[in-house]
Each structure stands twice: as C-alpha cells, then as structure tokens.
Motif scaffolding. Structure first.
Motif, mmCIF file in Angstrom:
data_model
loop_
_atom_site.group_PDB
_atom_site.id
_atom_site.type_symbol
_atom_site.label_atom_id
_atom_site.label_comp_id
_atom_site.label_asym_id
_atom_site.label_seq_id
_atom_site.Cartn_x
_atom_site.Cartn_y
_atom_site.Cartn_z
ATOM 1 N N LEU A 173 8.784 -13.728 -5.947
ATOM 2 C CA LEU A 173 9.080 -12.161 -6.496
ATOM 3 C C LEU A 173 8.526 -11.956 -7.823
ATOM 4 O O LEU A 173 7.251 -10.683 -6.741
ATOM 5 N N ARG A 174 7.304 -12.627 -8.187
ATOM 6 C CA ARG A 174 6.790 -13.404 -9.152
ATOM 7 C C ARG A 174 5.133 -12.413 -8.363
ATOM 8 O O ARG A 174 4.073 -11.832 -8.396
ATOM 9 N N GLU A 175 5.058 -12.841 -7.383
ATOM 10 C CA GLU A 175 3.942 -13.229 -6.161
ATOM 11 C C GLU A 175 3.829 -11.896 -5.865
ATOM 12 O O GLU A 175 2.525 -11.152 -6.352
ATOM 13 N N ALA A 176 4.235 -11.715 -5.378
ATOM 14 C CA ALA A 176 4.782 -10.168 -4.684
ATOM 15 C C ALA A 176 4.433 -8.792 -5.946
ATOM 16 O O ALA A 176 3.794 -8.364 -4.893
ATOM 17 N N ALA A 177 4.637 -8.920 -7.202
ATOM 18 C CA ALA A 177 4.610 -7.770 -8.125
ATOM 19 C C ALA A 177 3.215 -8.427 -8.153
ATOM 20 O O ALA A 177 3.364 -7.083 -9.009
ATOM 21 N N VAL A 178 2.625 -9.450 -8.408
ATOM 22 C CA VAL A 178 1.586 -9.370 -8.742
ATOM 23 C C VAL A 178 -0.062 -8.782 -7.637
ATOM 24 O O VAL A 178 -0.518 -7.348 -7.807
ATOM 25 N N LEU A 179 0.493 -8.803 -6.358
ATOM 26 C CA LEU A 179 0.139 -8.497 -5.733
ATOM 27 C C LEU A 179 -0.304 -6.747 -5.578
ATOM 28 O O LEU A 179 -0.471 -5.561 -4.996
ATOM 29 N N ALA A 180 1.533 -5.969 -5.938
ATOM 30 C CA ALA A 180 1.737 -4.756 -5.658
ATOM 31 C C ALA A 180 0.878 -4.661 -7.150
ATOM 32 O O ALA A 180 0.168 -3.603 -6.920
ATOM 33 N N ALA A 181 0.649 -5.618 -8.173
ATOM 34 C CA ALA A 181 -0.106 -4.601 -9.648
ATOM 35 C C ALA A 181 -1.327 -5.076 -9.006
ATOM 36 O O ALA A 181 -2.053 -3.505 -9.527
ATOM 37 N N MET A 182 -1.923 -5.800 -8.326
ATOM 38 C CA MET A 182 -3.599 -5.574 -8.234
ATOM 39 C C MET A 182 -3.484 -4.959 -7.131
ATOM 40 O O MET A 182 -5.046 -4.114 -7.053
ATOM 41 N N ASP A 183 -2.748 -3.914 -6.377
ATOM 42 C CA ASP A 183 -3.235 -2.417 -5.347
ATOM 43 C C ASP A 183 -4.537 -2.865 -4.331
ATOM 44 O O ASP A 183 -5.127 -2.079 -4.632
ATOM 45 N N HIS A 184 -4.272 -3.779 -3.448
ATOM 46 C CA HIS A 184 -5.636 -4.500 -3.293
ATOM 47 C C HIS A 184 -4.987 -4.095 -1.719
ATOM 48 O O HIS A 184 -4.289 -4.867 -1.545
ATOM 49 N N SER A 185 -5.569 -3.141 -1.111
ATOM 50 C CA SER A 185 -5.008 -3.492 0.285
ATOM 51 C C SER A 185 -4.979 -4.462 1.552
ATOM 52 O O SER A 185 -4.517 -4.221 2.533
ATOM 53 N N VAL A 186 -6.152 -4.969 1.098
ATOM 54 C CA VAL A 186 -6.325 -6.256 2.023
ATOM 55 C C VAL A 186 -4.771 -7.018 1.406
ATOM 56 O O VAL A 186 -4.617 -7.608 3.334
ATOM 57 N N TYR A 187 -4.383 -7.536 0.782
ATOM 58 C CA TYR A 187 -3.140 -7.739 0.948
ATOM 59 C C TYR A 187 -1.776 -7.744 1.717
ATOM 60 O O TYR A 187 -1.536 -8.218 2.187
ATOM 61 N N GLY A 188 -2.036 -5.890 1.636
ATOM 62 C CA GLY A 188 -1.229 -5.097 2.238
ATOM 63 C C GLY A 188 0.964 -5.547 2.116
ATOM 64 O O GLY A 188 1.566 -6.369 2.506
ATOM 65 N N ALA A 189 0.861 -6.976 0.863
ATOM 66 C CA ALA A 189 2.177 -7.341 1.097
ATOM 67 C C ALA A 189 3.855 -6.359 1.037
ATOM 68 O O ALA A 189 3.168 -5.438 0.578
ATOM 69 N N VAL A 190 4.981 -6.972 1.612
ATOM 70 C CA VAL A 190 5.823 -6.057 1.118
ATOM 71 C C VAL A 190 6.841 -7.710 1.577
ATOM 72 O O VAL A 190 6.496 -8.628 1.343
#
Length: 259
Positions: free
Chosen positions: A36-53
């Motif tokens: 969940l922490r990694e998901a929060a980091v990817l969301a905060a980075m707001d980098h379209s390349v990662y497109g995480a859900v």
C-alpha cells in the motif's frame, strides 16, 4: 500469469492478456502495508508511465502496474561478468541508469532501495521499479525504513540504523552510494565490499554485524575486475557523503570510460 518472486510478504506475477501485460503485486502479512505504501508513492509521484491501480482486501493488499519490457541492469551486464564482451553496452546501460536516478532526484524523490534488478532497460529508457521505501525530500522519513539491502547501504545509513535512535533518512547521497554499489555488483558479480579482507565472517556476523561493520566506513572495496569502470565508481562509494558525485555526474564519468 507467471509468478516471479514470493518473499518477505510480497508475491509478484507477470500477467498477460488481450489488453497488454502488467506486473501484479500482492502484499500479505507485513508486506500488505509495504504494498500500500508503494501504491501511495506512485500516486504521489503522479507519473503517467506507471499508471498504477491498487486496493486492499481482507488478508492484504494489491498493486497493478504496466509491465516494462527489457532486461534489468543485472542482465545488461551479463556478458561483462561472463567475460564475453558487452562492455560498450554495459557502459551505455550504466549511464542510462544513472540518468534515470538523476531524473528521479530532480523531481524531489529519493528511491532508497536501488538494487541490480530495480532498473529495467526499455526502448524508451530505464524505468525504475520497487518504490516501497521511496520518499519525497522535505517530508517525514518513511516509518520502518532500515536502510535497504545491507550490502548496498551507505555507511551513514548503516550508522543510523545501528544507533536505532530515530528514523533512518535516505538522501540523494545515500542513493548515490547504492547506485554505484549496484553497478559495481553488476560488473563484478559480487557485492562491492571486501568483507574477507576486513576479517568479517558474514555468516557469523549476520546482517546486523555486517551493517555495523559498514557503519565504520572502513571495509575496503573488493579487487576490481574491470579497473577503468570500477575506478569511475569509487568516488560514489566514498564513506564521506559529500565526496560523492551526483547521478548526472556519475553518468558523465561512465561515458568517459574506455570499453
């Protein structure tokens, strides 16, 4: 789906379907919070390349990101380790990894867990992965961070972890130590520090004993197998954080190495 790893409370699959290929991570036990922490980091980075859900379920958490096609840095260096050539490609790949870390740092983020498999060399450039311990400069350090993989831990992080008197705070400079350690490991096939020369029995010392030795900043580097390349890495493996080059500077140093 193909299972890739299953350790420390996290299992990762490569999943392919009509819409494309994705990396699927499931966190369980202690790994549920980390995922969940990694998901929060990817969301905060707001980098379209990662497109995480991502999301959670009763027994854990999950994270889905695009699959990046290409070899890891470890695989890019395979011909070098095997003595079959590949030095020019390794130098380009090493510089590309450095540039990717430089871009991350320029955005205000610290990776904090760089490893030989955490850079994927795609046709579009190197994509960093595994951001569970990453944090944005200026914010509170990540709870529970203990310095990353011990053999790539900068001495100042090892000392902070050994003291146990507060959060271990990664920095751009500690990322640089790990980055150089990753490249040294990829070229040499072993960790950068020469424990045997320092009189350290890794098995007897255990992870904490190895960490405490690293904290002294006195463990020498292993003998070079590619001196020109490893000499370029030595400044970034300095025990003095201020003596380490930036990621961009290290990329330039590598590009000056003769293949």
């Amino acid at each position: 789906m193909k299972e890739l790893t299953n350790r420390r409370g996290s299992v990762v699959w490569k999943a392919a379907g009509p819409a494309g290929t994705a990396a699927v991570k499931i966190g369980y036990d202690d790994g549920a919070v980390v995922t969940l922490r990694e998901a929060a980091v990817l969301a905060a980075m707001d980098h379209s390349v990662y497109g995480a859900v991502s999301g959670a379920y009763d027994a854990g958490s999950w994270l889905v990101t695009p699959w990046f096609s290409g070899p890891s840095t470890w695989k890019v260096f395979t011909p070098v380790r095997e003595g079959t050539g590949g030095r020019e490609a390794a130098l380009r790949g090493g510089a590309d990894l450095c540039r990717s870390v430089a871009d991350l740092h320029a955005s205000g983020w610290i990776h904090a867990d760089l490893q030989p498999s955490h850079g994927i060399h795609t046709p579009e450039g190197v994509r960093l992965i595994d951001f569970a311990w990453s944090w944005r400069e200026g914010q509170e350090p990540v709870n529970g961070f203990r310095g990353g993989i011990v053999h790539l831990m900068a001495p100042e992080l090892a000392a902070a972890a050994a003291r146990g008197d507060g959060p271990v705070t990664p920095t751009r400079r500690s990322d640089m130590y790990a980055l150089a350690g990753v490249l040294w490991t990829c070229a040499a096939g072993g960790w950068p520090l020469d424990y045997k020369a320092a009189g350290i029995d890794r098995q007897a010392a255990g992870p904490d004993g190895v960490r405490d030795a690293i904290a002294t900043g006195l463990v020498p580097l292993t003998p070079a197998v590619w001196p020109e390349f490893q000499d370029a890495l030595r400044p970034a493996l300095s025990a003095v954080p201020e003596d380490r080059p930036t990621a961009g500077e290290l990329a330039e140093l590598l590009l000056k190495v003769e293949a």
